[in-house]
Design a protein around this motif. Structure first.
Motif, PDB file in Angstrom:
ATOM      1  N   THR A  19     -50.107 140.419  30.420  1.00  0.00           N
ATOM      2  CA  THR A  19     -50.223 139.201  31.228  1.00  0.00           C
ATOM      3  C   THR A  19     -49.038 139.119  32.174  1.00  0.00           C
ATOM      4  OG1 THR A  19     -51.386 138.048  29.458  1.00  0.00           O
ATOM      5  CG2 THR A  19     -50.440 136.689  31.201  1.00  0.00           C
ATOM      6  N   PHE A  20     -49.331 138.858  33.469  1.00  0.00           N
ATOM      7  CA  PHE A  20     -48.315 138.846  34.518  1.00  0.00           C
ATOM      8  C   PHE A  20     -48.294 137.499  35.243  1.00  0.00           C
ATOM      9  CE2 PHE A  20     -49.831 143.189  34.063  1.00  0.00           C
ATOM     10  CZ  PHE A  20     -48.653 143.927  34.009  1.00  0.00           C
ATOM     11  N   SER A  21     -47.161 137.202  35.864  1.00  0.00           N
ATOM     12  CA  SER A  21     -47.063 136.095  36.816  1.00  0.00           C
ATOM     13  C   SER A  21     -46.122 136.529  37.929  1.00  0.00           C
ATOM     14  CB  SER A  21     -46.548 134.817  36.143  1.00  0.00           C
ATOM     15  OG  SER A  21     -45.236 135.010  35.641  1.00  0.00           O
ATOM     16  N   ALA A  22     -46.203 135.843  39.079  1.00  0.00           N
ATOM     17  CA  ALA A  22     -45.350 136.189  40.218  1.00  0.00           C
ATOM     18  C   ALA A  22     -44.965 134.927  40.977  1.00  0.00           C
ATOM     19  CB  ALA A  22     -46.055 137.172  41.146  1.00  0.00           C
ATOM     20  N   THR A  35     -46.934 135.843  46.155  1.00  0.00           N
ATOM     21  CA  THR A  35     -47.308 135.669  44.750  1.00  0.00           C
ATOM     22  C   THR A  35     -48.593 136.445  44.472  1.00  0.00           C
ATOM     23  OG1 THR A  35     -48.637 133.683  45.180  1.00  0.00           O
ATOM     24  CG2 THR A  35     -46.271 133.357  44.814  1.00  0.00           C
ATOM     25  N   LEU A  36     -49.291 136.046  43.422  1.00  0.00           N
ATOM     26  CA  LEU A  36     -50.560 136.688  43.082  1.00  0.00           C
ATOM     27  C   LEU A  36     -51.732 136.116  43.885  1.00  0.00           C
ATOM     28  CD1 LEU A  36     -50.151 136.884  39.189  1.00  0.00           C
ATOM     29  CD2 LEU A  36     -49.797 138.711  40.866  1.00  0.00           C
ATOM     30  N   GLU A  37     -51.446 135.238  44.837  1.00  0.00           N
ATOM     31  CA  GLU A  37     -52.496 134.671  45.687  1.00  0.00           C
ATOM     32  C   GLU A  37     -52.714 135.528  46.933  1.00  0.00           C
ATOM     33  OE1 GLU A  37     -52.619 130.085  45.634  1.00  0.00           O
ATOM     34  OE2 GLU A  37     -50.478 130.566  45.512  1.00  0.00           O
ATOM     35  N   THR A  42     -55.035 134.679  42.532  1.00  0.00           N
ATOM     36  CA  THR A  42     -54.963 133.625  41.522  1.00  0.00           C
ATOM     37  C   THR A  42     -53.641 132.889  41.653  1.00  0.00           C
ATOM     38  OG1 THR A  42     -54.977 133.132  39.145  1.00  0.00           O
ATOM     39  CG2 THR A  42     -54.019 135.231  39.800  1.00  0.00           C
ATOM     40  N   ASN A  43     -53.665 131.585  41.387  1.00  0.00           N
ATOM     41  CA  ASN A  43     -52.426 130.811  41.433  1.00  0.00           C
ATOM     42  C   ASN A  43     -51.828 130.617  40.051  1.00  0.00           C
ATOM     43  OD1 ASN A  43     -54.164 128.996  40.281  1.00  0.00           O
ATOM     44  ND2 ASN A  43     -54.093 127.493  41.948  1.00  0.00           N
ATOM     45  N   GLY A  44     -52.352 131.344  39.072  1.00  0.00           N
ATOM     46  CA  GLY A  44     -51.839 131.265  37.711  1.00  0.00           C
ATOM     47  C   GLY A  44     -51.473 132.630  37.180  1.00  0.00           C
ATOM     48  N   ALA A  45     -51.498 132.763  35.881  1.00  0.00           N
ATOM     49  CA  ALA A  45     -51.190 134.044  35.247  1.00  0.00           C
ATOM     50  C   ALA A  45     -52.362 135.007  35.400  1.00  0.00           C
ATOM     51  CB  ALA A  45     -50.852 133.845  33.773  1.00  0.00           C
TER      52      ALA A  45
END
Length: 218
Positions: A60-63, A68-70, A110-113
């Motif tokens: 699981t990743f986040s940025a 970001t991931l968006e 995505t704006n989340g994980a």
């Protein structure tokens, strides 16, 4: 009373199974300057088992940061098992030839994980304590994304790694990467209207290139 004791033992074993098996040996940052539109290994993670055998289920990743991931700024995030298969746990060198891709998410928005599922038959065995299993986290950044510009930075975190027995590692690693590349401009206004026969060294195009995010040599 016996039922309570058996229930207690069962709960203890389940808790041990959930939290006692997967163990993080090390994390290493491979690359912090990431050229756009190219696959780059950013992390190398080594894992072992301290109890029962298992396979990996997901990362699981986040940025956060400038991108970001968006908006598909991250074109893809892939997980590779370190190879070759003749070496248990891998040799520590990223190679598209020797290493095996076991998970990928593409066109990320995505704006989340972000959860990247793992499909692998590799068993992380408790009999191989001291012989850890390596995994590369490989990124591709998207120069066409409206959410990314050359020279911008993003902090990519591995939030967790989950095993098939539900044991999990949390807050695994975090590092800041920079999107790099060349900003190239073409000027054709210097081209003459006429070129006479025999005329040499006629300038018709002027090119300027600017390295953004990282110095580049020829």
């Amino acid at each position: 009373m016996k039922k309570k004791i058996l229930l207690f033992i069962l709960c203890f074993l389940m808790a041990h199974n959930i939290y006692g098996a997967i163990s993080l040996v090390s994390t290493a940052v491979q690359k912090t300057f990431v050229p756009v539109n190219q696959q780059a290994a950013v992390y190398y993670v080594k894992i072992e088992s301290t109890a029962n055998d298992f396979t990996l289920s997901s990362f699981t990743f986040s940025a956060s940061g400038d991108f970001t991931l968006e908006n598909q700024a991250y074109k893809s995030i892939s997980i590779y098992e370190d190879g070759p298969t003749s070496i248990v746990g891998g040799d520590g060198n990223f190679s598209l030839t020797d290493d095996n891709i076991v998970g990928i998410q593409e066109n990320i928005d995505t704006n989340g994980a972000l959860v990247v599922g793992i499909s692998s038959s590799q068993i992380i065995s408790s009999t191989n304590i001291g012989i850890s299993y390596g995994y590369f986290i490989v990124l591709e950044l998207n120069s066409e994304s409206a959410g990314l510009s050359l020279g911008e930075t993003s902090t990519l975190a591995i939030n967790s790694i989950t095993a098939s027995d539900a044991s999990r590692l949390d807050d695994v690693a975090s590092t800041t990467i920079t999107a790099t590349g060349l900003n190239t401009n073409f000027n054709t206004s210097i081209a003459p209207d006429f070129v006479f026969p025999g005329q040499e060294e006629v300038g018709f195009l002027y090119v300027t290139s600017e390295a953004l995010g990282e110095n580049i040599t020829n």
